[in-house]
Design a protein around this motif. Structure first.
Motif, PDB file in Angstrom:
ATOM      1  N   PRO A   1      -9.443  -4.843  -1.623  1.00 44.04           N
ATOM      2  CA  PRO A   1      -9.760  -5.896  -2.510  1.00 44.04           C
ATOM      3  C   PRO A   1     -11.305  -6.127  -2.920  1.00 44.04           C
ATOM      4  O   PRO A   1     -11.257  -6.663  -4.261  1.00 44.04           O
ATOM      5  N   GLY A   2     -12.148  -5.771  -2.247  1.00 45.54           N
ATOM      6  CA  GLY A   2     -13.536  -5.723  -2.443  1.00 45.54           C
ATOM      7  C   GLY A   2     -13.782  -4.802  -3.451  1.00 45.54           C
ATOM      8  O   GLY A   2     -14.557  -5.131  -4.616  1.00 45.54           O
ATOM      9  N   LEU A   3     -13.166  -3.590  -3.656  1.00 43.96           N
ATOM     10  CA  LEU A   3     -13.369  -2.739  -4.980  1.00 43.96           C
ATOM     11  C   LEU A   3     -12.874  -3.421  -6.149  1.00 43.96           C
ATOM     12  O   LEU A   3     -13.307  -3.275  -7.144  1.00 43.96           O
TER      13      LEU A   3
ATOM     14  N   VAL B   1     -15.470  -7.527 -12.016  1.00 43.54           N
ATOM     15  CA  VAL B   1     -16.813  -8.094 -12.332  1.00 43.54           C
ATOM     16  C   VAL B   1     -17.313  -6.912 -13.156  1.00 43.54           C
ATOM     17  O   VAL B   1     -17.848  -7.687 -14.505  1.00 43.54           O
ATOM     18  N   ALA B   2     -17.459  -5.802 -12.829  1.00 44.14           N
ATOM     19  CA  ALA B   2     -18.219  -4.917 -13.752  1.00 44.14           C
ATOM     20  C   ALA B   2     -17.320  -4.845 -15.407  1.00 44.14           C
ATOM     21  O   ALA B   2     -17.852  -4.685 -16.287  1.00 44.14           O
TER      22      ALA B   2
ATOM     23  N   GLU C   1      -0.864  -2.758  -5.166  1.00 42.17           N
ATOM     24  CA  GLU C   1      -1.128  -2.152  -3.846  1.00 42.17           C
ATOM     25  C   GLU C   1      -2.588  -1.595  -3.909  1.00 42.17           C
ATOM     26  O   GLU C   1      -3.142  -1.806  -2.828  1.00 42.17           O
ATOM     27  N   PHE C   2      -3.015  -1.404  -4.913  1.00 41.03           N
ATOM     28  CA  PHE C   2      -4.642  -1.099  -4.874  1.00 41.03           C
ATOM     29  C   PHE C   2      -5.389  -2.328  -4.519  1.00 41.03           C
ATOM     30  O   PHE C   2      -6.219  -1.945  -3.668  1.00 41.03           O
ATOM     31  N   VAL C   3      -4.907  -3.512  -4.944  1.00 41.02           N
ATOM     32  CA  VAL C   3      -5.896  -4.726  -4.753  1.00 41.02           C
ATOM     33  C   VAL C   3      -5.725  -5.028  -3.319  1.00 41.02           C
ATOM     34  O   VAL C   3      -6.542  -5.604  -2.685  1.00 41.02           O
TER      35      VAL C   3
END
Length: 171
Positions: free
Chosen positions: A149-151, A157-158, A143-145
């Motif tokens: 999606p950008g976050l 990546v981080a 759900e978060f994705v």
């Protein structure tokens, strides 16, 4: 006198008769051999086929058992990881709580309040993590994705960068 080289009507018919009989015998022999060969091939491939099916079934059963064991182990490891993560968050929260007075003295009460708020948020997050099952956590992540999606990509990546730095071999 009769010429031995010149064919006679009776000799030609006799030769044709012998030739026809020989051809029929050859065909019958070839058919009999072909039948025997087919029978042997069918029996042999039938044996091989049955053995192959048996071995295939055994391999499939072993693979299914291995997959079931792997799923159980993965679930155990995931639950253990979830528990350790929750404990680490609680430990960090306690460390912050222990140092709030120092933060109040050194930096000021405003920053001490920030630390208290962060500690409380961490305790709440640890409690929510303990309460949820792995399936619920997976759904929350999906759900978060979907929502950000950008976050999610940025966080991935981080995290990849941090893991890369952690596990980078020193030269």
């Amino acid at each position: 006198m009769v010429d031995p080289v010149a064919p006679t009507e009776d000799g030609t018919a006799n030769a044709k008769n012998h030739f026809t009989k020989a051809m029929e015998e050859a065909k019958a022999g070839a058919q009999a051999l072909a039948g025997e060969y087919r029978e042997k091939i069918t029996k042999t491939t039938g044996d091989w086929s049955g053995e192959a099916k048996s071995k295939s079934g055994e391999a499939k059963d072993k693979a299914n058992a291995f997959a079931a064991d792997a799923k159980v182990k993965a679930t155990e490891y995931a639950n253990e990881g979830k528990t350790r993560t929750s404990q680490a968050i609680v430990g960090l929260s306690k460390m912050i709580d222990e140092n709030v007075a120092l933060i109040d003295d050194k930096v000021g009460p405003k920053y001490g309040d920030y630390a208290r708020s962060a500690s409380k948020s961490m305790q709440d997050a640890a409690a929510r993590l303990d309460e949820k099952s792995l399936d619920e956590l997976g759904e929350d992540a999906k759900e978060f994705v979907r929502k950000s999606p950008g976050l999610a990509v940025g966080m991935a990546v981080a995290a990849g960068f941090l893991f890369g730095r952690l596990f980078k071999k020193s030269k």
